[in-house]
Enzyme design. Structure first.
Site, PDB file in Angstrom:
ATOM      1  N   VAL A  53       2.660  28.962   1.638  1.00 28.48           N
ATOM      2  CA  VAL A  53       3.655  27.914   1.925  1.00 28.48           C
ATOM      3  C   VAL A  53       4.248  28.151   3.306  1.00 28.48           C
ATOM      4  CG1 VAL A  53       4.169  27.631  -0.533  1.00 28.48           C
ATOM      5  CG2 VAL A  53       5.663  29.054   0.880  1.00 28.48           C
ATOM      6  N   LYS A  54       5.070  27.224   3.703  1.00 25.20           N
ATOM      7  CA  LYS A  54       5.725  27.301   5.011  1.00 25.20           C
ATOM      8  C   LYS A  54       6.494  28.626   5.115  1.00 25.20           C
ATOM      9  CE  LYS A  54       8.798  24.177   7.519  1.00 25.20           C
ATOM     10  NZ  LYS A  54       8.028  23.864   8.700  1.00 25.20           N
TER      11      LYS A  54
ATOM     12  N   GLU B 138      -3.662  35.199  21.470  1.00 21.07           N
ATOM     13  CA  GLU B 138      -4.214  33.825  21.479  1.00 21.07           C
ATOM     14  C   GLU B 138      -3.470  32.964  22.524  1.00 21.07           C
ATOM     15  OE1 GLU B 138      -4.480  32.213  17.422  1.00 21.07           O
ATOM     16  OE2 GLU B 138      -3.618  30.368  18.202  1.00 21.07           O
ATOM     17  N   TYR B 139      -2.154  33.114  22.578  1.00 18.55           N
ATOM     18  CA  TYR B 139      -1.368  32.386  23.598  1.00 18.55           C
ATOM     19  C   TYR B 139      -1.855  32.757  25.001  1.00 18.55           C
ATOM     20  CZ  TYR B 139       2.669  30.631  20.783  1.00 18.55           C
ATOM     21  OH  TYR B 139       3.503  29.964  19.921  1.00 18.55           O
TER      22      TYR B 139
ATOM     23  N   LYS C 200      -1.037  40.337  12.864  1.00 22.57           N
ATOM     24  CA  LYS C 200      -1.325  38.891  12.960  1.00 22.57           C
ATOM     25  C   LYS C 200      -0.441  38.251  14.036  1.00 22.57           C
ATOM     26  CE  LYS C 200      -2.817  34.705  11.965  1.00 22.57           C
ATOM     27  NZ  LYS C 200      -1.857  33.694  12.186  1.00 22.57           N
TER      28      LYS C 200
ATOM     29  N   HIS D 166      -1.909  39.178  17.263  1.00 19.41           N
ATOM     30  CA  HIS D 166      -3.125  38.356  17.394  1.00 19.41           C
ATOM     31  C   HIS D 166      -2.765  36.983  17.957  1.00 19.41           C
ATOM     32  CE1 HIS D 166      -5.508  35.008  15.827  1.00 19.41           C
ATOM     33  NE2 HIS D 166      -6.561  35.787  15.850  1.00 19.41           N
ATOM     34  N   ASN D 167      -1.747  36.364  17.393  1.00 19.49           N
ATOM     35  CA  ASN D 167      -1.346  35.035  17.871  1.00 19.49           C
ATOM     36  C   ASN D 167      -0.821  35.104  19.298  1.00 19.49           C
ATOM     37  OD1 ASN D 167      -1.932  34.340  15.238  1.00 19.49           O
ATOM     38  ND2 ASN D 167      -0.182  32.985  15.014  1.00 19.49           N
TER      39      ASN D 167
ATOM     40  N   SER E 251      -6.077  34.456   9.789  1.00 18.76           N
ATOM     41  CA  SER E 251      -6.331  33.634  10.982  1.00 18.76           C
ATOM     42  C   SER E 251      -7.649  32.893  10.852  1.00 18.76           C
ATOM     43  CB  SER E 251      -6.372  34.502  12.236  1.00 18.76           C
ATOM     44  OG  SER E 251      -6.720  33.686  13.346  1.00 18.76           O
TER      45      SER E 251
ATOM     46  N   ASN F  31       2.402  32.778   7.812  1.00 20.51           N
ATOM     47  CA  ASN F  31       2.724  33.473   9.063  1.00 20.51           C
ATOM     48  C   ASN F  31       4.148  34.016   9.006  1.00 20.51           C
ATOM     49  OD1 ASN F  31       0.433  33.411  10.621  1.00 20.51           O
ATOM     50  ND2 ASN F  31       0.876  31.386  11.465  1.00 20.51           N
TER      51      ASN F  31
ATOM     52  N   VAL G 247      -2.919  22.380   4.036  1.00 19.35           N
ATOM     53  CA  VAL G 247      -4.201  22.604   4.718  1.00 19.35           C
ATOM     54  C   VAL G 247      -4.784  23.994   4.431  1.00 19.35           C
ATOM     55  CG1 VAL G 247      -5.288  22.664   6.999  1.00 19.35           C
ATOM     56  CG2 VAL G 247      -3.371  21.153   6.595  1.00 19.35           C
TER      57      VAL G 247
HETATM   58  P1  NBP Z   1       2.720  24.268   5.847  1.00 23.54           P
HETATM   59  O1  NBP Z   1       3.188  25.408   6.658  1.00 23.54           O
HETATM   60  O2  NBP Z   1       2.787  22.913   6.421  1.00 23.54           O
HETATM   61  O3  NBP Z   1       3.516  24.274   4.447  1.00 23.54           O
HETATM   62  C1  NBP Z   1       3.313  23.274   3.495  1.00 23.54           C
HETATM   63  C2  NBP Z   1       3.305  23.854   2.095  1.00 23.54           C
HETATM   64  O4  NBP Z   1       4.529  24.551   1.834  1.00 23.54           O
HETATM   65  C3  NBP Z   1       3.184  22.769   1.046  1.00 23.54           C
HETATM   66  O5  NBP Z   1       2.360  23.245   0.006  1.00 23.54           O
HETATM   67  C4  NBP Z   1       4.629  22.588   0.599  1.00 23.54           C
HETATM   68  O6  NBP Z   1       4.771  22.047  -0.698  1.00 23.54           O
HETATM   69  C5  NBP Z   1       5.088  24.016   0.609  1.00 23.54           C
HETATM   70  N1  NBP Z   1       6.546  24.190   0.557  1.00 23.54           N
HETATM   71  C6  NBP Z   1       7.493  23.893   1.474  1.00 23.54           C
HETATM   72 BR1  NBP Z   1       7.188  23.050   3.069  1.00 23.54          BR
HETATM   73  N2  NBP Z   1       8.731  24.218   1.081  1.00 23.54           N
HETATM   74  C7  NBP Z   1       8.575  24.743  -0.142  1.00 23.54           C
HETATM   75  C8  NBP Z   1       9.492  25.281  -1.074  1.00 23.54           C
HETATM   76  N3  NBP Z   1      10.788  25.371  -0.811  1.00 23.54           N
HETATM   77  N4  NBP Z   1       8.995  25.712  -2.251  1.00 23.54           N
HETATM   78  C9  NBP Z   1       7.686  25.641  -2.514  1.00 23.54           C
HETATM   79  N5  NBP Z   1       6.755  25.159  -1.657  1.00 23.54           N
HETATM   80  C10 NBP Z   1       7.200  24.714  -0.487  1.00 23.54           C
HETATM   81  O7  NBP Z   1       1.208  24.533   5.339  1.00 23.54           O
HETATM   82  P2  NBP Z   1      -0.067  25.111   6.110  1.00 23.54           P
HETATM   83  O8  NBP Z   1      -0.203  24.554   7.484  1.00 23.54           O
HETATM   84  O9  NBP Z   1      -1.185  24.989   5.150  1.00 23.54           O
HETATM   85  O10 NBP Z   1       0.293  26.654   6.304  1.00 23.54           O
HETATM   86  C11 NBP Z   1       0.590  27.505   5.215  1.00 23.54           C
HETATM   87  C12 NBP Z   1       0.975  28.864   5.746  1.00 23.54           C
HETATM   88  O11 NBP Z   1      -0.126  29.405   6.477  1.00 23.54           O
HETATM   89  C13 NBP Z   1       2.148  28.824   6.741  1.00 23.54           C
HETATM   90  O12 NBP Z   1       2.934  29.969   6.578  1.00 23.54           O
HETATM   91  C14 NBP Z   1       1.467  28.834   8.082  1.00 23.54           C
HETATM   92  O13 NBP Z   1       2.292  29.364   9.101  1.00 23.54           O
HETATM   93  C15 NBP Z   1       0.271  29.729   7.794  1.00 23.54           C
HETATM   94  N6  NBP Z   1      -0.881  29.545   8.682  1.00 23.54           N
HETATM   95  C16 NBP Z   1      -1.267  28.321   9.094  1.00 23.54           C
HETATM   96  C17 NBP Z   1      -2.370  28.170   9.909  1.00 23.54           C
HETATM   97  C18 NBP Z   1      -2.821  26.810  10.357  1.00 23.54           C
HETATM   98  O14 NBP Z   1      -3.799  26.747  11.145  1.00 23.54           O
HETATM   99  N7  NBP Z   1      -2.212  25.725   9.898  1.00 23.54           N
HETATM  100  C19 NBP Z   1      -3.112  29.281  10.279  1.00 23.54           C
HETATM  101  C20 NBP Z   1      -2.723  30.524   9.809  1.00 23.54           C
HETATM  102  C21 NBP Z   1      -1.612  30.642   9.008  1.00 23.54           C
HETATM  103  P3  NBP Z   1       4.882  20.440  -0.910  1.00 23.54           P
HETATM  104  O15 NBP Z   1       3.472  19.949  -0.869  1.00 23.54           O
HETATM  105  O16 NBP Z   1       5.503  20.300  -2.218  1.00 23.54           O
HETATM  106  O17 NBP Z   1       5.708  19.914   0.221  1.00 23.54           O
END
Ligand code: NBP
Length: 484
Positions: A83-84, A198-199, A191, A194-195, A137, A111, A21
């Site tokens: 990535v995660k 947010e809580y 950050k 910030h979160n 964020s 994060n 996402v």
């Molecule tokens: P996710 O946190 O759900 O992570 C999914 C991504 O990580 C996919 O591209 C996946 O690849 C990749 N990945 C994983 Br899981 N394990 C991996 C590995 N061992 N090697 C390489 N790639 C790997 O995605 P997100 O929700 O888009 O968030 C991304 C980052 O941004 C996170 O750190 C999150 O905490 C942070 N964040 C999220 C938000 C939000 O609103 N969602 C806001 C702010 C920050 P795959 O497709 O091959 O499985």
């Protein structure tokens, strides 16, 4: 779309790896702003889905392997990892670092825990690479249309990276919601806080809603209208705005307000908990955030809650006499408690900055939180002004604007907390914020007694108000006082 990485013209200014996402939306944001973006994901499906659905957003370079990805970038190479957080980030960093060269820049936009960022920055720096831990964020929508970006890391990297990040960030009054925060883990630290804020913000909003529901017996749709109206006042903020939207939503299946069919157990991904752990380590009473984290934990203690149903609330409570007055009291309590939550969060940032030598500019931080991020709010303009007027402000509660706002509303705040207490409606964030305020302004605290007790059982000594030195009372002897 250009998907031929081998062509000489096919050099990207930035690469994004991790196209879930957040990553896919940020990649599109870069492309929409005229940058050529190299795309990479562990599994190719996400890369292809992005190209198929949004390839028209700008210039993308499709890559399958890390080697291809790195080769597609102009130098110094800039790679944004989305990535995660945790082990996945470490794995991706290692792979990239092996393929990159000194002077290249790795940005972790996930994060990450700030202590991980400190460790990673040191490791990359030893290999001649620039590592930037950037808090981002704004969720999905912000990533696409303009997030708030909090990059840490070496200042030299910001010279090359800053203009790119600033161009994709949200803009408020012509200013980008992105600035260099400080060295190593500072971006992820702010950050995290910030979160945490947010809580607290969400918990306070929840308590305000709950009071209208339970103390005033208001229908959900009317509560939605109250939040909508509040959004044109000093409470104007993204979270208040979307509260009105969520409360207005009706469940298609049952015809009930959606909020009534959602299970009342709040989840968490960890940044709130990290904020509280860090606050404990730094010795900063970030009580509003802590109460919000604990309130989520209590909400999720399903078995205990089920077993405790029916425990008595006592008989003292009665509904407020005047509905409009009480709604106004709740609004005031919400605002005052919110000031406390931000004051505590900014105190934690000051303490973290001092502990790690980051020199974080709190006014600049308030400036970049005015847009793009989840806690964006009108009120951040006031915080920015407060820190610009006095960069060393001991507490936001002491800035003239906030001091006046809280003092004017103090009676309303007390009425809300006492009414909730008498009625047995839980308001942990409202109540603890008020207690914090009272603790902060108190001339004397019972900490004197705590010191006396500590000296009694553990000879921990104490200081006196009337003379210098360290003292101990011979509690198990003749109870005379000695100087240590
Ligand atoms: P996710 O946190 O759900 O992570 C999914 C991504 O990580 C996919 O591209 C996946 O690849 C990749 N990945 C994983 Br899981 N394990 C991996 C590995 N061992 N090697 C390489 N790639 C790997 O995605 P997100 O929700 O888009 O968030 C991304 C980052 O941004 C996170 O750190 C999150 O905490 C942070 N964040 C999220 C938000 C939000 O609103 N969602 C806001 C702010 C920050 P795959 O497709 O091959 O499985």
């Amino acid at each position: 779309m250009n998907n031929d990485a081998s062509a000489p013209s096919a050099k990207a200014q930035i690469g994004v790896t991790g196209l879930a996402v957040m990553g896919s939306n940020i990649a599109r944001n870069f492309a929409r702003n005229g940058y050529t973006v190299a795309l990479h994901n562990r599994s190719i499906a996400k890369t292809d889905a992005l190209l198929e659905n949004h390839g028209g957003d700008g210039n993308f370079i499709r890559t399958e392997t890390v080697a291809e990805f790195v080769a597609a970038l102009e130098r110094p190479r800039r790679v944004l990892i989305m990535v995660k957080a945790g082990d996945a980030t470490d794995a991706v960093i290692e792979e990239l670092a092996d393929a990159m060269e000194p002077g290249d820049i790795i940005i972790d936009g996930g994060n990450a825990l700030y202590t991980d960022t400190i460790r990673r920055e040191a490791a990359m720096s030893a290999r001649g690479l620039n590592f930037v831990g950037a808090g981002i964020s704004g969720g999905e929508e912000g990533a696409l249309n303009g997030p708030s970006i909090m990059p840490g890391g070496p200042v030299e990297s910001y010279e090359s990276l800053g203009p790119m990040l600033e161009s994709i960030a949200a803009q408020v009054d012509g200013e980008p919601c992105c600035t260099h925060i400080g060295p190593d883990g500072s971006g992820h630290f702010v950050k995290m806080v910030h979160n945490g804020i947010e809580y607290a913000d969400m918990q306070l909003i929840g308590e305000a809603y709950d009071l209208m529901r339970k103390a005033l017996d208001m229908p959900v749709a009317e509560i939605a209208d109250v939040f909508r109206a509040w959004n044109s006042t000093e409470l104007e903020s993204y979270l208040v705005e979307i509260t009105a939207d969520v409360l207005s939503q009706v469940d298609a299946e049952t015809g009930k307000p959606l909020v009534d069919v959602i299970v009342d157990a709040a989840g968490q991904k960890g940044t709130g908990r990290w904020t509280v752990k860090s606050a404990l380590d730094l010795g900063i009473p970030t009580t509003g955030i802590a109460e919000a984290v604990f309130a989520r934990a209590l909400s999720s203690s399903t078995d205990q809650r089920l077993a405790a149903r029916g425990l008595s609330s006592g008989t003292l409570g009665s509904a407020p006499a005047d509905r409009e007055t009480f709604i106004n009291d709740i609004k005031t309590a919400l605002y005052a408690s919110k000031v406390v939550a931000y004051a505590q969060g900014f105190d934690q940032i000051a303490a973290g900055s001092a502990e790690y030598g980051w020199d974080v500019d709190r006014g600049a931080l308030a400036t970049i939180w005015r847009g793009g991020c989840i806690i964006r709010a009108q009120f951040l303009n006031r915080i920015r002004e407060a820190y610009h007027e006095d960069p060393a402000l001991p507490s936001l509660l002491l800035a003239p604007y906030f001091r006046d706002a809280v003092e004017v509303g103090i009676d309303s705040w007390r009425r809300v907390v006492s009414t909730a207490t008498l009625l047995g409606i839980p308001v942990p964030a409202f109540a603890s914020s008020l207690s914090y305020y009272d603790g902060l302004r108190a001339e004397r605290l019972p900490a004197a007694l705590t010191q006396g007790l500590r000296d009694f059982f553990g000879a921990h000594t104490y200081q006196r108000v009337d003379k210098e030195g360290t003292f101990h009372t011979l509690w198990s002897g003749d109870r005379s006082e000695v100087t240590e």
